[in-house]
Design a protein around this motif. Structure first.
Motif, PDB file in Angstrom:
ATOM      1  N   GLU A 192      66.032  71.790 -32.052  1.00 56.51           N
ATOM      2  CA  GLU A 192      66.563  72.856 -31.211  1.00 56.51           C
ATOM      3  C   GLU A 192      65.484  73.444 -30.305  1.00 56.51           C
ATOM      4  O   GLU A 192      65.753  73.834 -29.164  1.00 56.51           O
ATOM      5  CB  GLU A 192      67.149  73.958 -32.092  1.00 56.51           C
ATOM      6  N   ALA A 193      64.247  73.497 -30.814  1.00 50.23           N
ATOM      7  CA  ALA A 193      63.147  74.063 -30.032  1.00 50.23           C
ATOM      8  C   ALA A 193      62.601  73.079 -29.005  1.00 50.23           C
ATOM      9  O   ALA A 193      61.750  73.442 -28.189  1.00 50.23           O
ATOM     10  CB  ALA A 193      62.030  74.503 -30.967  1.00 50.23           C
ATOM     11  N   GLY A 194      63.089  71.850 -29.037  1.00 52.58           N
ATOM     12  CA  GLY A 194      62.628  70.858 -28.065  1.00 52.58           C
ATOM     13  C   GLY A 194      61.189  70.437 -28.258  1.00 52.58           C
ATOM     14  O   GLY A 194      60.500  70.100 -27.300  1.00 52.58           O
ATOM     15  N   VAL A 195      60.728  70.477 -29.510  1.00 55.88           N
ATOM     16  CA  VAL A 195      59.332  70.178 -29.794  1.00 55.88           C
ATOM     17  C   VAL A 195      58.938  68.779 -29.351  1.00 55.88           C
ATOM     18  O   VAL A 195      57.804  68.540 -28.921  1.00 55.88           O
ATOM     19  CB  VAL A 195      59.046  70.355 -31.307  1.00 55.88           C
ATOM     20  N   ASP A 199      54.763  69.037 -24.097  1.00 51.94           N
ATOM     21  CA  ASP A 199      54.269  70.400 -23.865  1.00 51.94           C
ATOM     22  C   ASP A 199      55.284  71.491 -24.189  1.00 51.94           C
ATOM     23  O   ASP A 199      55.181  72.604 -23.663  1.00 51.94           O
ATOM     24  CB  ASP A 199      53.806  70.563 -22.401  1.00 51.94           C
ATOM     25  N   ALA A 200      56.253  71.207 -25.058  1.00 50.62           N
ATOM     26  CA  ALA A 200      57.255  72.222 -25.388  1.00 50.62           C
ATOM     27  C   ALA A 200      56.615  73.400 -26.122  1.00 50.62           C
ATOM     28  O   ALA A 200      56.904  74.558 -25.826  1.00 50.62           O
ATOM     29  CB  ALA A 200      58.366  71.609 -26.233  1.00 50.62           C
ATOM     30  N   VAL A 201      55.763  73.118 -27.097  1.00 53.99           N
ATOM     31  CA  VAL A 201      55.035  74.170 -27.817  1.00 53.99           C
ATOM     32  C   VAL A 201      53.598  73.711 -28.027  1.00 53.99           C
ATOM     33  O   VAL A 201      53.306  72.516 -28.042  1.00 53.99           O
ATOM     34  CB  VAL A 201      55.670  74.489 -29.187  1.00 53.99           C
ATOM     35  N   GLU A 202      52.713  74.675 -28.180  1.00 51.90           N
ATOM     36  CA  GLU A 202      51.307  74.359 -28.411  1.00 51.90           C
ATOM     37  C   GLU A 202      50.993  74.178 -29.885  1.00 51.90           C
ATOM     38  O   GLU A 202      50.098  73.409 -30.246  1.00 51.90           O
ATOM     39  CB  GLU A 202      50.419  75.471 -27.835  1.00 51.90           C
ATOM     40  N   ARG A 203      51.709  74.892 -30.735  1.00 52.21           N
ATOM     41  CA  ARG A 203      51.460  74.764 -32.166  1.00 52.21           C
ATOM     42  C   ARG A 203      52.718  75.069 -32.958  1.00 52.21           C
ATOM     43  O   ARG A 203      53.572  75.847 -32.527  1.00 52.21           O
ATOM     44  CB  ARG A 203      50.322  75.673 -32.618  1.00 52.21           C
TER      45      ARG A 203
END
Length: 261
Positions: A192-195, A199-203
């Motif tokens: 859901e977060a598109g990880v 570059d969707a999230v850094e950590r």
């Protein structure tokens, strides 16, 4: 079979090139020479704990000095996103077991957390054992990284206390709170977060509570700050097991388990 690995200080391998001599000293050299009985001609790796690795052969071995002739130098890029574990303090060294196993599985950083329901207390009204305990955690991370032949040693962040755990939430972070009452699975939250998108999230931060669980106040603080309660499975895991299990699941979802390329 992989070469035995020894660490030098961060930055000590910066000038290393093929053909250069790399020196390992101190406790690492004593372990190599006096315990492992390494001798000239044997192959070893030397890493600085921050991603640079030298592969080469032993040139000379003295009781407190190992000289290695570098054959190749490799810089391992920092993983993206990085995997971070917030590990609640737990009795019986179960917190140490958790961070060691998670390190072998690919953890990048760890926060010790003195949760409201933690039986073990680093800070109390009479004593403050934080510095000594942090040193013990750092030694455990180093030992586990060495066991796993890692070029990078996970870093230890500052200790978190109670609802202050919510400070791990923020821009660029996906905070997953492992909770047995959660309705969403870890995999669903990651999707859901598109990880998996670039570059969707850094950590990705995994929050693991103590034996008595995360308190309602801590759960509320985390969710209000953007943390997502997630379910790892149908079984309730020990504090020492939950973090490593979640790291393994994430590594699989991120496609990091498999042959080196």
């Amino acid at each position: 079979m992989s070469n035995p690995l020894f660490y030098v200080g961060d930055g000590e391998l910066a000038p290393a090139t093929a053909g250069a001599t790399v020196v390992v000293s101190g406790a690492e050299a004593r372990h190599a020479v006096q315990v492992m009985r390494l001798s000239p001609g044997e192959r070893v790796d030397v890493a600085d704990g921050s991603g640079r690795r030298v592969s080469g052969t032993v040139h000379s071995a003295a009781p407190d000095r190992l000289e290695v002739t570098a054959e190749s130098v490799h810089d391992e890029p920092a993983p993206h996103p990085e995997l971070v574990l917030v590990q609640a303090l737990a009795k019986g060294d179960r917190d140490l077991l958790a961070i060691q196993t998670a390190t072998e599985l690919g953890l990048d950083a760890v926060y010790p957390w003195q949760a409201e329901r933690s039986i073990v207390r680093w800070k109390s009204g009479k004593t403050d054992k934080t510095a000594k305990a942090l040193s013990k955690w750092e030694a455990a991370l180093l030992s586990a990284a060495k066991q796993a032949r890692r070029s990078r040693v996970p870093r230890t962040e500052q200790m978190l206390d109670g609802v202050g755990v919510a400070s791990v939430c923020g821009p660029g972070s996906l905070v997953l709170v492992l909770h047995e009452d959660a309705r969403q699975s870890l995999g669903e939250a990651v999707s859901e977060a598109g990880v998996l998108a670039a570059d969707a999230v850094e950590r990705i931060v995994l929050v693991v509570g103590p034996e008595g669980g995360i308190s309602p106040a801590e759960t509320a603080a985390l969710t209000e700050a953007g943390g997502r309660p997630v379910l790892l499975g149908h079984h309730v895991l020990r504090s020492s097991t939950a973090g490593p299990a979640a790291v393994a699941v994430l590594q699989q979802l991120l496609g990091r388990f498999g042959p080196r390329t």
